[in-house]
Design a protein around this motif. Structure first.
Motif, mmCIF file in Angstrom:
data_model
loop_
_atom_site.group_PDB
_atom_site.id
_atom_site.type_symbol
_atom_site.label_atom_id
_atom_site.label_comp_id
_atom_site.label_asym_id
_atom_site.label_seq_id
_atom_site.Cartn_x
_atom_site.Cartn_y
_atom_site.Cartn_z
ATOM 1 N N UNK A 41 0.784 -1.223 0.000
ATOM 2 C CA UNK A 41 0.000 0.000 0.000
ATOM 3 C C UNK A 41 0.821 1.280 0.000
ATOM 4 N N UNK A 42 2.157 1.161 -0.121
ATOM 5 C CA UNK A 42 3.017 2.353 -0.100
ATOM 6 C C UNK A 42 2.789 3.238 -1.336
ATOM 7 N N UNK A 43 2.315 2.624 -2.424
ATOM 8 C CA UNK A 43 2.098 3.405 -3.648
ATOM 9 C C UNK A 43 3.019 2.980 -4.786
ATOM 10 N N UNK A 44 3.645 1.820 -4.662
ATOM 11 C CA UNK A 44 4.620 1.362 -5.672
ATOM 12 C C UNK A 44 3.961 1.108 -7.026
ATOM 13 N N UNK A 45 2.904 0.278 -7.012
ATOM 14 C CA UNK A 45 2.255 -0.036 -8.290
ATOM 15 C C UNK A 45 1.637 1.220 -8.904
ATOM 16 N N UNK A 46 1.135 2.088 -8.048
ATOM 17 C CA UNK A 46 0.556 3.337 -8.552
ATOM 18 C C UNK A 46 1.624 4.165 -9.269
ATOM 19 N N UNK A 47 2.822 4.243 -8.690
ATOM 20 C CA UNK A 47 3.917 4.982 -9.332
ATOM 21 C C UNK A 47 4.192 4.401 -10.716
ATOM 22 N N UNK A 48 4.296 3.065 -10.748
ATOM 23 C CA UNK A 48 4.573 2.396 -12.017
ATOM 24 C C UNK A 48 3.472 2.695 -13.045
ATOM 25 N N UNK A 49 2.241 2.658 -12.577
ATOM 26 C CA UNK A 49 1.114 2.859 -13.509
ATOM 27 C C UNK A 49 1.029 4.279 -14.044
ATOM 28 N N UNK A 50 1.571 5.255 -13.316
ATOM 29 C CA UNK A 50 1.551 6.616 -13.874
ATOM 30 C C UNK A 50 2.447 6.664 -15.125
ATOM 31 N N UNK A 51 3.494 5.817 -15.160
ATOM 32 C CA UNK A 51 4.370 5.797 -16.337
ATOM 33 C C UNK A 51 3.731 5.070 -17.517
ATOM 34 N N UNK A 52 2.743 4.246 -17.226
ATOM 35 C CA UNK A 52 2.070 3.528 -18.306
ATOM 36 C C UNK A 52 0.814 4.266 -18.749
ATOM 37 N N UNK A 53 0.516 5.371 -18.060
ATOM 38 C CA UNK A 53 -0.640 6.172 -18.444
ATOM 39 C C UNK A 53 -1.960 5.601 -17.962
ATOM 40 N N UNK A 54 -1.918 4.597 -17.083
ATOM 41 C CA UNK A 54 -3.187 4.045 -16.601
ATOM 42 C C UNK A 54 -3.627 4.701 -15.292
ATOM 43 N N UNK A 55 -2.729 5.480 -14.690
ATOM 44 C CA UNK A 55 -3.088 6.319 -13.547
ATOM 45 C C UNK A 55 -2.649 7.736 -13.899
ATOM 46 N N UNK A 56 -3.536 8.705 -13.679
ATOM 47 C CA UNK A 56 -3.182 10.089 -14.024
ATOM 48 C C UNK A 56 -2.812 10.871 -12.772
ATOM 49 N N UNK A 57 -1.676 11.572 -12.794
ATOM 50 C CA UNK A 57 -1.318 12.396 -11.631
ATOM 51 C C UNK A 57 -2.196 13.641 -11.569
#
Ligand SMILES: Nc1ncnc2c1ncn2[C@@H]1O[C@H](COP(=O)(O)OP(=O)(O)O)[C@@H](O)[C@H]1O
Ligand SMILES: [Mg+2]
Length: 240
Positions: A41-57
């Motif tokens: 839950x630290x946010x690791x996968x979320x960080x990765x997904x921002x680079x793939x464009x599946x999560x928007x900052x």
């Protein structure tokens, strides 16, 4: 000067009203293995997904090879190979058939010989090449996915918890393969909760806690990152 390939600049991500990434910044250079380490839950996968464009900052920026995810995501996806936590290829197809299928989707034609060479490089045992992937172990599925990345000539590799669920031999083999790819110039970004594994393989480790980068560790000329110091920083954060 080393070329910067993957850049996170003050990334902030929110889900509903929860801040999941808070001002996350780091750079990964060409041929470097960078591990983002943190607890669940630290946010690791979320960080990765921002680079793939599946999560928007909500603010900040993520870029790869000087292309920003906000306006050049299609070009980025052509340069990036992504191994999700569990690689799902088609179980009823063989390793070779899966590779042929996914290459055709990317409009890349490859000779059977080139595919076989890629499978040899990742050391997938030959008697599995034509077997349905439903019987592959996780390590074998990952090898196929990495062979596919090699054939796509992806200069950037993203890995989400790549060694979880692998046995020690498969982990050693995997680490060796990643080290070789990096030495040849592939830039590798991996996220993991495994302190020891990260220290074995990474040139640099960013410690992520509750959406914030709270530490950065770098390996020396000839030594691995010190497991003890990373471990104590990690457990100090995860004990609260
Ligand atoms: N799509 C989503 N919607 C809402 N919350 C999410 C979503 N994805 C992740 N989260 C939350 O964001 C936080 C970080 O998740 P994640 O990046 O998956 O962590 P990690 O990979 O480090 O375990 C967690 O609290 C998780 O519950
Ligand atoms: Mg995760």
């Amino acid at each position: 000067m080393q070329k910067e390939i993957i850049v996170a600049s003050s990334l902030c991500v929110r889900f509903n009203n929860q801040t999941v990434l808070d001002d996350v910044s780091f750079k990964v250079h060409e041929g470097e293995v960078f591990a983002l380490l943190g607890g669940n839950g630290a946010g690791k996968s979320t960080t990765l997904k921002t680079f793939l464009g599946t999560v928007l900052p909500v603010s900040g920026n993520a870029s790869i090879l000087d292309m920003s995810v906000t306006d050049e995501i299609d070009s980025i996806r052509r340069k990036v190979a992504y191994l999700p936590e569990s690689v799902t290829l088609y179980g009823h197809l063989s390793g070779i058939e899966n590779i042929e299928y996914f290459l055709s989707l990317a409009q890349i034609t490859c000779s059977t010989k080139a595919i076989e060479e890629a499978l040899k490089r990742v050391a997938l045992q030959e008697n599995a090449w034509h077997r349905a992937m439903s019987n592959y172990s996780k390590g074998m599925r990952q090898k196929v996915a990495i062979a596919l990345a090699l054939l796509r000539n992806a200069p950037v590799l993203f890995l989400d918890e790549p060694t979880s669920g692998l046995d020690p031999n498969a982990i050693d083999e995997f680490n060796q393969l990643i080290a070789t790819l990096a030495a040849e110039g592939t830039t590798v970004f991996m996220v993991t909760h495994d302190v020891y594994g990260a220290c074995q393989i990474a040139h640099r480790i960013g410690l992520l806690d509750n959406g914030k980068i709270v530490g950065m560790f770098e390996r020396g000329e000839s030594s691995h990152i010190d497991t003890e110091s990373v471990h104590s920083a990690f457990s100090a954060r995860n004990k609260r």
